[in-house]
Design a protein around this motif. Structure first.
Motif, PDB file in Angstrom:
ATOM      1  N   VAL A  93       0.833  -1.177  -0.196  1.00  0.00           N
ATOM      2  CA  VAL A  93      -0.193  -0.243   0.088  1.00  0.00           C
ATOM      3  C   VAL A  93       0.665   1.108   0.114  1.00  0.00           C
ATOM      4  CG1 VAL A  93      -1.856  -1.067   1.191  1.00  0.00           C
ATOM      5  CG2 VAL A  93      -0.201   0.092   2.491  1.00  0.00           C
ATOM      6  N   HIS A  94       0.312   2.452  -0.392  1.00  0.00           N
ATOM      7  CA  HIS A  94       0.957   3.498  -0.565  1.00  0.00           C
ATOM      8  C   HIS A  94       0.955   4.449   0.886  1.00  0.00           C
ATOM      9  CE1 HIS A  94       2.121   7.790  -1.658  1.00  0.00           C
ATOM     10  NE2 HIS A  94       2.669   7.105  -2.667  1.00  0.00           N
ATOM     11  N   PRO A  95       2.065   4.939   1.321  1.00  0.00           N
ATOM     12  CA  PRO A  95       2.124   5.869   2.720  1.00  0.00           C
ATOM     13  C   PRO A  95       0.645   6.587   2.752  1.00  0.00           C
ATOM     14  CG  PRO A  95       4.312   5.856   1.789  1.00  0.00           C
ATOM     15  CD  PRO A  95       3.215   5.072   0.680  1.00  0.00           C
ATOM     16  N   MET A  96       0.214   7.312   1.655  1.00  0.00           N
ATOM     17  CA  MET A  96      -0.928   8.154   2.011  1.00  0.00           C
ATOM     18  C   MET A  96      -2.012   7.235   2.311  1.00  0.00           C
ATOM     19  SD  MET A  96      -2.599   8.994  -1.967  1.00  0.00           S
ATOM     20  CE  MET A  96      -1.243   9.643  -2.914  1.00  0.00           C
ATOM     21  N   LEU A  97      -2.041   6.154   2.244  1.00  0.00           N
ATOM     22  CA  LEU A  97      -3.296   5.499   2.926  1.00  0.00           C
ATOM     23  C   LEU A  97      -3.245   5.246   4.460  1.00  0.00           C
ATOM     24  CD1 LEU A  97      -3.926   2.307   0.315  1.00  0.00           C
ATOM     25  CD2 LEU A  97      -5.640   4.433   0.803  1.00  0.00           C
ATOM     26  N   LEU A  98      -2.173   5.517   4.977  1.00  0.00           N
ATOM     27  CA  LEU A  98      -1.974   5.362   6.346  1.00  0.00           C
ATOM     28  C   LEU A  98      -2.784   6.339   7.290  1.00  0.00           C
ATOM     29  CD1 LEU A  98       1.826   4.190   6.860  1.00  0.00           C
ATOM     30  CD2 LEU A  98      -0.313   2.658   6.229  1.00  0.00           C
ATOM     31  N   PHE A 102      -7.537   3.642   7.308  1.00  0.00           N
ATOM     32  CA  PHE A 102      -6.869   2.272   6.839  1.00  0.00           C
ATOM     33  C   PHE A 102      -6.664   1.108   8.103  1.00  0.00           C
ATOM     34  CE2 PHE A 102      -2.951  -0.502   6.294  1.00  0.00           C
ATOM     35  CZ  PHE A 102      -3.268  -0.991   4.929  1.00  0.00           C
ATOM     36  N   SER A 103      -6.545   1.640   9.096  1.00  0.00           N
ATOM     37  CA  SER A 103      -6.571   0.737  10.264  1.00  0.00           C
ATOM     38  C   SER A 103      -7.892   0.033  10.354  1.00  0.00           C
ATOM     39  CB  SER A 103      -6.076   1.472  11.847  1.00  0.00           C
ATOM     40  OG  SER A 103      -4.930   1.927  11.554  1.00  0.00           O
ATOM     41  N   ARG A 104      -8.916   0.763  10.287  1.00  0.00           N
ATOM     42  CA  ARG A 104     -10.308   0.221  10.274  1.00  0.00           C
ATOM     43  C   ARG A 104     -10.473  -0.639   9.254  1.00  0.00           C
ATOM     44  NH1 ARG A 104     -12.541   4.612  10.874  1.00  0.00           N
ATOM     45  NH2 ARG A 104     -13.522   4.874   8.493  1.00  0.00           N
ATOM     46  N   MET A 105      -9.943  -0.585   7.912  1.00  0.00           N
ATOM     47  CA  MET A 105     -10.190  -1.494   6.999  1.00  0.00           C
ATOM     48  C   MET A 105      -9.433  -2.713   7.148  1.00  0.00           C
ATOM     49  SD  MET A 105      -8.967  -1.148   3.121  1.00  0.00           S
ATOM     50  CE  MET A 105      -7.315  -1.799   3.117  1.00  0.00           C
ATOM     51  N   VAL A 106      -8.346  -2.686   7.662  1.00  0.00           N
ATOM     52  CA  VAL A 106      -7.406  -3.964   8.301  1.00  0.00           C
ATOM     53  C   VAL A 106      -8.155  -4.598   9.217  1.00  0.00           C
ATOM     54  CG1 VAL A 106      -5.389  -4.869   9.408  1.00  0.00           C
ATOM     55  CG2 VAL A 106      -5.229  -2.985   7.360  1.00  0.00           C
ATOM     56  N   SER A 107      -8.652  -3.955  10.170  1.00  0.00           N
ATOM     57  CA  SER A 107      -9.451  -4.541  11.162  1.00  0.00           C
ATOM     58  C   SER A 107     -10.695  -5.308  10.664  1.00  0.00           C
ATOM     59  CB  SER A 107      -9.700  -3.595  12.575  1.00  0.00           C
ATOM     60  OG  SER A 107      -8.328  -3.228  13.063  1.00  0.00           O
ATOM     61  N   GLY A 218       9.071  16.087   2.355  1.00  0.00           N
ATOM     62  CA  GLY A 218       8.893  14.807   2.822  1.00  0.00           C
ATOM     63  C   GLY A 218       7.801  13.962   2.049  1.00  0.00           C
ATOM     64  N   ASN A 219       7.622  12.511   2.499  1.00  0.00           N
ATOM     65  CA  ASN A 219       6.459  11.900   2.046  1.00  0.00           C
ATOM     66  C   ASN A 219       5.391  12.030   2.767  1.00  0.00           C
ATOM     67  OD1 ASN A 219       6.495  10.358   4.471  1.00  0.00           O
ATOM     68  ND2 ASN A 219       7.874   8.631   3.540  1.00  0.00           N
ATOM     69  N   GLU A 220       4.265  11.694   2.366  1.00  0.00           N
ATOM     70  CA  GLU A 220       2.835  11.795   3.027  1.00  0.00           C
ATOM     71  C   GLU A 220       2.912  11.691   4.557  1.00  0.00           C
ATOM     72  OE1 GLU A 220       3.291  10.450   0.344  1.00  0.00           O
ATOM     73  OE2 GLU A 220       2.096  11.378  -1.283  1.00  0.00           O
TER      74      GLU A 220
END
Length: 318
Positions: A93-98, A102-107, A218-220
């Motif tokens: 996954v791309h960092p912008m998703l973090l 995203f945590s809720r999606m994984v859970s 920097g990155n997202e």
């Protein structure tokens, strides 16, 4: 050849072996002839009334039976694995998703498929789904190298300007884009002009160039963390900071301003359309529905070849 040999030996008849395998008697005879030519050994005695094993072929017959049984078991297991939500799923996954989303999606997915070994890698570099490292990718289109994959658009998000309430309380809230040069800006390096410190912003569709006195690239992930810590004004994908804004941890400023004319697109990529393991099919369907219901601003139910245009997704497997 091995199946023909074993069937003929078991049934002691070419015709009965042919019936058991659903082929012609002639094909059984040819297969056994090829086998004998390959191993340079006669394996069957043939008469008009019966077929029997030669003495030399008896241990060979037992080995062939064992090999075929093991192969049938392997076929059964791989077929069963394709129909059951179990096994490993390697997701990049791309960092912008973090985010909390995203945590809720994984859970939610883990609750839906508790027997799947989900392995998530976060990176913002190009990937190839055929090199054996990843099964599914959730990335911007330009980071997926090959064309022979399926692409489903999950979300499109403009890059907006955000800052923490504490930072704005201390330094004030800019009212115009032209004032941004006086603030500490947290920037995506791509927003800078080539060979220049100027950055391009778009206000109501009009390009405005700003020369920040102080800034950080920097990155997202790093920019969001810095913005939450009150370091400065960040340019970030709206989808990434949506919950931060809703919880008042970040404030969206200059709503008519963005850092690009187009939106950032996040897509779901996978490499096979037919014979996908159940865990892949389940995740693809779950992910599309999750983004459609919770994050997405774009329907995610289209699958089109990626070589066509910006909504494309490529055919070769799906």
């Amino acid at each position: 050849m091995l199946r023909a040999f074993v069937a003929a030996a078991q049934h002691r008849s070419f015709s009965k072996a042919a019936i058991s395998l659903g082929v012609t008697t002639g094909s059984i005879s040819k297969a056994i002839a090829r086998l004998e030519a390959t191993i340079q050994t006669r394996v069957l005695h043939r008469t008009t009334r019966s077929v029997t094993l030669t003495e030399e072929a008896q241990p060979y017959y037992l080995s062939c039976c064992r090999i075929i049984d093991e192969l049938d078991e392997a076929n059964r297991r791989i077929t069963q694995e394709r129909e059951v939500d179990s096994g490993r799923l390697r997701l990049v996954v791309h960092p912008m998703l973090l985010s909390a989303t995203f945590s809720r999606m994984v859970s939610t997915y883990r609750a839906l498929a508790p027997h799947v070994n989900l392995v998530v890698s976060v990176q913002d570099k190009a990937v190839n789904l055929y090199d054996g490292h990843f099964d599914i990718a959730i990335l911007p289109p330009h980071l997926v190298e090959q064309s022979a994959v399926i692409r489903r658009t999950l979300t499109k998000s403009s890059r907006i300007l955000v800052a923490s309430p504490g930072y704005l309380k201390q330094y004030g809230t800019p009212k115009y884009v032209s004032e941004l040069g006086e603030y500490f800006l947290l920037l995506d390096p791509e927003s800078r002009q080539k060979d220049s410190n100027f950055i391009d912003l778009f206000e109501d569709g009009r390009r405005v160039s700003i020369l920040p006195m102080s800034s950080m690239d920097g990155n997202e992930v790093s920019l969001r963390a810095a913005a939450l810590a009150g370091t400065g004004i960040a340019t970030l994908p709206e989808a990434m900071v949506r919950e931060d804004i809703a919880m008042s941890n970040l404030i969206h400023i200059l709503p008519n301003c963005s850092t690009s004319e187009s939106s950032d697109e996040i897509c779901l990529f996978y490499s096979h359309r037919e014979l996908m393991p159940a865990r892949f099919r389940t995740f693809v369907d779950f992910c599309a529905e999750f983004f459609r219901a919770g994050m997405s601003t774009v329907p995610a139910d289209h699958e089109v070849p990626r070589e066509q245009d910006e909504e494309s997704s490529v055919l070769s497997a799906a």
